[in-house]
Motif scaffolding. Structure first.
Motif, PDB file in Angstrom:
ATOM      1  N   ARG A  81       0.830  -1.204   0.000  1.00  0.00           N
ATOM      2  CA  ARG A  81       0.000   0.000   0.000  1.00  0.00           C
ATOM      3  C   ARG A  81       0.865   1.255   0.000  1.00  0.00           C
ATOM      4  NH1 ARG A  81      -2.090   1.316   5.663  1.00  0.00           N
ATOM      5  NH2 ARG A  81       0.118   1.936   5.683  1.00  0.00           N
ATOM      6  N   ASP A  82       1.867   1.284   0.887  1.00  0.00           N
ATOM      7  CA  ASP A  82       2.746   2.446   0.959  1.00  0.00           C
ATOM      8  C   ASP A  82       3.516   2.640  -0.340  1.00  0.00           C
ATOM      9  OD1 ASP A  82       1.867   2.790   3.524  1.00  0.00           O
ATOM     10  OD2 ASP A  82       3.723   2.138   4.493  1.00  0.00           O
ATOM     11  N   ARG A  83       3.948   1.543  -0.953  1.00  0.00           N
ATOM     12  CA  ARG A  83       4.687   1.665  -2.215  1.00  0.00           C
ATOM     13  C   ARG A  83       3.813   2.248  -3.321  1.00  0.00           C
ATOM     14  NH1 ARG A  83       8.069  -4.107  -1.954  1.00  0.00           N
ATOM     15  NH2 ARG A  83       9.743  -3.305  -0.603  1.00  0.00           N
ATOM     16  N   VAL A  84       2.559   1.854  -3.350  1.00  0.00           N
ATOM     17  CA  VAL A  84       1.645   2.428  -4.348  1.00  0.00           C
ATOM     18  C   VAL A  84       1.468   3.923  -4.102  1.00  0.00           C
ATOM     19  CG1 VAL A  84      -0.754   2.460  -5.144  1.00  0.00           C
ATOM     20  CG2 VAL A  84       0.430   0.273  -4.845  1.00  0.00           C
ATOM     21  N   ILE A  85       1.339   4.324  -2.847  1.00  0.00           N
ATOM     22  CA  ILE A  85       1.200   5.753  -2.533  1.00  0.00           C
ATOM     23  C   ILE A  85       2.429   6.519  -3.013  1.00  0.00           C
ATOM     24  CG2 ILE A  85       1.091   7.438  -0.651  1.00  0.00           C
ATOM     25  CD1 ILE A  85      -0.613   5.365   0.903  1.00  0.00           C
ATOM     26  N   ALA A  86       3.624   5.970  -2.746  1.00  0.00           N
ATOM     27  CA  ALA A  86       4.864   6.624  -3.193  1.00  0.00           C
ATOM     28  C   ALA A  86       4.889   6.754  -4.715  1.00  0.00           C
ATOM     29  CB  ALA A  86       6.075   5.824  -2.710  1.00  0.00           C
ATOM     30  N   MET A  87       4.486   5.696  -5.409  1.00  0.00           N
ATOM     31  CA  MET A  87       4.479   5.711  -6.875  1.00  0.00           C
ATOM     32  C   MET A  87       3.529   6.784  -7.399  1.00  0.00           C
ATOM     33  SD  MET A  87       3.731   2.492  -9.426  1.00  0.00           S
ATOM     34  CE  MET A  87       2.029   2.286  -8.864  1.00  0.00           C
ATOM     35  N   LEU A  88       2.347   6.896  -6.801  1.00  0.00           N
ATOM     36  CA  LEU A  88       1.367   7.870  -7.270  1.00  0.00           C
ATOM     37  C   LEU A  88       1.829   9.306  -7.000  1.00  0.00           C
ATOM     38  CD1 LEU A  88      -1.935   6.101  -6.160  1.00  0.00           C
ATOM     39  CD2 LEU A  88      -0.959   6.222  -8.466  1.00  0.00           C
ATOM     40  N   LEU A  89       2.514   9.535  -5.883  1.00  0.00           N
ATOM     41  CA  LEU A  89       3.058  10.868  -5.615  1.00  0.00           C
ATOM     42  C   LEU A  89       4.062  11.270  -6.696  1.00  0.00           C
ATOM     43  CD1 LEU A  89       3.593  10.709  -1.738  1.00  0.00           C
ATOM     44  CD2 LEU A  89       1.987  12.183  -2.960  1.00  0.00           C
ATOM     45  N   ILE A  90       4.906  10.340  -7.081  1.00  0.00           N
ATOM     46  CA  ILE A  90       5.902  10.642  -8.115  1.00  0.00           C
ATOM     47  C   ILE A  90       5.222  10.855  -9.467  1.00  0.00           C
ATOM     48  CG2 ILE A  90       7.873   9.667  -9.367  1.00  0.00           C
ATOM     49  CD1 ILE A  90       8.784   8.463  -6.713  1.00  0.00           C
ATOM     50  N   PHE A  91       4.148  10.105  -9.735  1.00  0.00           N
ATOM     51  CA  PHE A  91       3.386  10.334 -10.964  1.00  0.00           C
ATOM     52  C   PHE A  91       2.949  11.798 -11.076  1.00  0.00           C
ATOM     53  CE2 PHE A  91       1.540   5.785 -11.818  1.00  0.00           C
ATOM     54  CZ  PHE A  91       2.827   5.325 -12.043  1.00  0.00           C
ATOM     55  N   ALA A  92       2.535  12.406  -9.941  1.00  0.00           N
ATOM     56  CA  ALA A  92       2.047  13.788  -9.971  1.00  0.00           C
ATOM     57  C   ALA A  92       3.142  14.750 -10.416  1.00  0.00           C
ATOM     58  CB  ALA A  92       1.514  14.179  -8.589  1.00  0.00           C
ATOM     59  N   PHE A  93       4.362  14.549  -9.935  1.00  0.00           N
ATOM     60  CA  PHE A  93       5.472  15.402 -10.362  1.00  0.00           C
ATOM     61  C   PHE A  93       5.835  15.129 -11.818  1.00  0.00           C
ATOM     62  CE2 PHE A  93       5.966  15.549  -5.745  1.00  0.00           C
ATOM     63  CZ  PHE A  93       6.251  16.896  -5.535  1.00  0.00           C
ATOM     64  N   ASN A  94       5.620  13.917 -12.270  1.00  0.00           N
ATOM     65  CA  ASN A  94       5.897  13.576 -13.662  1.00  0.00           C
ATOM     66  C   ASN A  94       5.044  14.403 -14.621  1.00  0.00           C
ATOM     67  OD1 ASN A  94       7.235  11.790 -15.616  1.00  0.00           O
ATOM     68  ND2 ASN A  94       5.205  10.922 -15.954  1.00  0.00           N
ATOM     69  N   VAL A  95       3.793  14.708 -14.220  1.00  0.00           N
ATOM     70  CA  VAL A  95       2.906  15.531 -15.045  1.00  0.00           C
ATOM     71  C   VAL A  95       3.573  16.861 -15.374  1.00  0.00           C
ATOM     72  CG1 VAL A  95       0.743  16.824 -15.055  1.00  0.00           C
ATOM     73  CG2 VAL A  95       0.775  14.461 -14.232  1.00  0.00           C
ATOM     74  N   LEU A  96       4.137  17.520 -14.369  1.00  0.00           N
ATOM     75  CA  LEU A  96       4.749  18.833 -14.579  1.00  0.00           C
ATOM     76  C   LEU A  96       5.948  18.753 -15.513  1.00  0.00           C
ATOM     77  CD1 LEU A  96       4.703  20.531 -11.064  1.00  0.00           C
ATOM     78  CD2 LEU A  96       3.532  21.289 -13.135  1.00  0.00           C
ATOM     79  N   PHE A  97       6.760  17.729 -15.350  1.00  0.00           N
ATOM     80  CA  PHE A  97       7.944  17.629 -16.206  1.00  0.00           C
ATOM     81  C   PHE A  97       7.534  17.610 -17.672  1.00  0.00           C
ATOM     82  CE2 PHE A  97      11.070  15.355 -18.701  1.00  0.00           C
ATOM     83  CZ  PHE A  97      12.256  15.961 -18.312  1.00  0.00           C
TER      84      PHE A  97
END
Length: 502
Positions: free
Chosen positions: A284-300
């Motif tokens: 569960r925690d790993r999925v949360i970490a992955m989704l947080l990084i996805f959000a920053f990926n949008v901006l890049f």
């Protein structure tokens, strides 16, 4: 490992090694090389073709072309969500790649037809095919390595060289073709570009079809998915999906599409979270970490993908491209600067990560993403300087700032994109790796759609000017540098959520 394979979970075939990596990596490398040749061979020409063919060359078409380009790229990556699901649950990775290659080739030949509806339907067909192809070949690279194999990140970086090798060669060849056939209208030259891309896609299809036996069963459908009737149904689904994608591009508009992509992302995130919770607290925690990084990926990607829209019009209208002897640097060749830098720098970056790893000093995944955002921001400072201080009497800036922009963005991309592909295969729930890879590409797609909306604002209703470019690119700098710094600050928290994954 995904259940869509006849190799036992947690095991890998005993692959022969080549240059320190499983030999099938190099087959996937070349398959991706030719698919990217096809994709990037025509990508640089899309906005220029739309303005030339459907607006008679009038600059007022730039905003529409940018929004169409952004929507196209967004849907390319959004389709990866469905492609990952089809591979995980329906026909397996290998068959998904083959079907996707066939559909993409058909779409690339369709866009040669001089009709806007057929052109957009061809783009929609490319989108559907790429959705089946792109996430699944990336997922298969991860399946060549055991969990915890330190070579995995470096394998993805090498695979990324295949992506960018194709992206390097294609604009050079197709840009030369467009510039060389000077006795015909430019929109006719762009059709030759599309033809070359379709041929490249057929080469990719043949390469994987012949070489897939090297995979020794990895990526084949599970026994309950082996029926060829499933493949037929997927093809039917592609035929039905293409008109729907066409409607999203041609009728819905970029704003509606942005809301749709956001809803898709929220739904995908919830599905991944439910699966993570089912597998326990760590997952569960790993999925949360992955989704947080996805959000920053949008901006890049929102600002990186100015390359095919606002940067294209900048190169065409505001950059002095005159070289020695009166020769003019082709606009399309700027698109080869970034992949050339990646081909040259990727091995060095891979070696650097390896050396830092042996010293326990390699940056964490969140900090690599932060570096990606900050290098992207640095690229826009170059444009801010050029557009404020280097404009000549003719309203043109020198050649070198735009080249440097592409190089700096490339450094940021190397810190972020190949690491992101590897991250998904390490953090995603084991039964939903393909679906999670689709989520990675969906976050990229959201950024790409925003890139088209943003580029449309930079061009405005009358076309790009020095003033509009300076204003827009200054905004880009601030929207990259602040989140980049923030990501460095919250990196320890994200690392804890990853529970030892590096």
């Amino acid at each position: 490992m995904s259940p869509t394979t006849d190799v036992a979970p947690g095991a890998r075939p005993d692959y022969p090694q080549m240059l320190g990596h499983p030999r099938p990596l190099w087959m996937l490398f070349m398959t991706e090389f030719w698919e990217r040749f096809a994709f990037y061979g025509m990508r640089w020409a899309l906005t220029l073709y739309i303005v030339a063919e459907f607006f008679g060359g009038d600059p007022s078409g730039q905003a529409y072309a940018s929004r169409t380009y952004g929507a196209y790229l967004a849907l390319v990556y959004a389709a990866a969500v469905f492609g990952g699901y089809v591979a995980d649950k329906v026909i397996g990775y290998q068959r998904s790649i083959l079907v996707g290659a066939v559909v993409m080739a058909v779409g690339l030949f369709m866009i040669m037809w001089p009709s806007e509806p057929v052109f957009l339907l061809g783009l929609a067909t490319v989108i559907v095919g790429n959705g089946l192809f792109k996430p699944n070949i990336s997922s298969m690279v991860g399946q060549l390595y055991l969990q915890g194999d330190p070579r995995r990140d470096r394998g993805f970086t090498l695979f990324y060289m295949g992506i960018n090798g194709g992206a390097l060669v294609a604009p050079l060849l197709t840009g030369w073709m467009a510039a060389h056939f000077t006795d015909t209208p430019m929109q006719q030259n762009y059709k030759l570009v599309f033809l070359a891309s379709g041929i490249g896609m057929l080469v990719s299809l043949a390469w994987f079809l012949v070489g897939r036996r090297q995979l020794k069963g990895v990526g084949r459908p599970a026994p309950d998915q082996a029926s060829r009737a499933r493949v037929a149904w997927v093809l039917v689904g592609c035929v039905l999906a293409a008109p729907l994608v066409y409607l999203l591009m041609a009728k819905a508009g970029a704003i509606f599409l942005q809301w749709l992509l956001t809803v898709m992302f929220v739904g995908l995130s919830l599905m991944l979270l439910v699966e993570g919770i089912r597998e326990g607290r760590v997952q569960r925690d790993r999925v949360i970490a992955m989704l947080l990084i996805f959000a920053f990926n949008v901006l890049f990607w929102m600002f990186y993908e100015q390359a095919g829209s606002s940067f294209n019009f900048l190169a065409q209208n505001i950059v002095d491209r005159r070289m020695f002897g009166g020769w003019e640097f082709p606009v399309g060749w700027f698109q080869s600067v970034a992949p050339l830098a990646i081909v040259l720098l990727a091995p060095l970056v891979s070696i650097a990560w390896g050396l830092l790893d042996r010293r326990n000093a390699e940056p964490s995944i969140p900090r690599k993403f932060g570096l990606g955002l900050l290098f992207n921001a640095l690229a826009f400072t170059v444009l801010m300087y050029a557009l404020s201080s280097l404009v000549d009497a003719g309203g043109l800036i020198p050649f070198w700032p735009l080249v440097l922009v592409y190089v700096l963005q490339t450094v940021g991309e190397l810190c972020l994109s190949p690491i992101g592909l590897s991250m998904v295969t390490k953090l995603a729930p084991v039964r939903m790796v393909g679906f999670a890879m689709g989520g990675w590409f969906l976050s990229t797609g959201i950024g790409n759609n925003l890139s088209g909306i943003f580029a449309g604002h930079v061009s405005g209703e009358t076309g790009m000017t020095v003033a509009s470019a300076l204003s827009g690119f200054t905004f880009s700098f601030w929207l990259l540098v602040i989140p980049g710094a923030l990501l460095f600050l919250v990196a320890p928290l994200i690392n804890r959520l990853m529970h030892g994954v590096r």
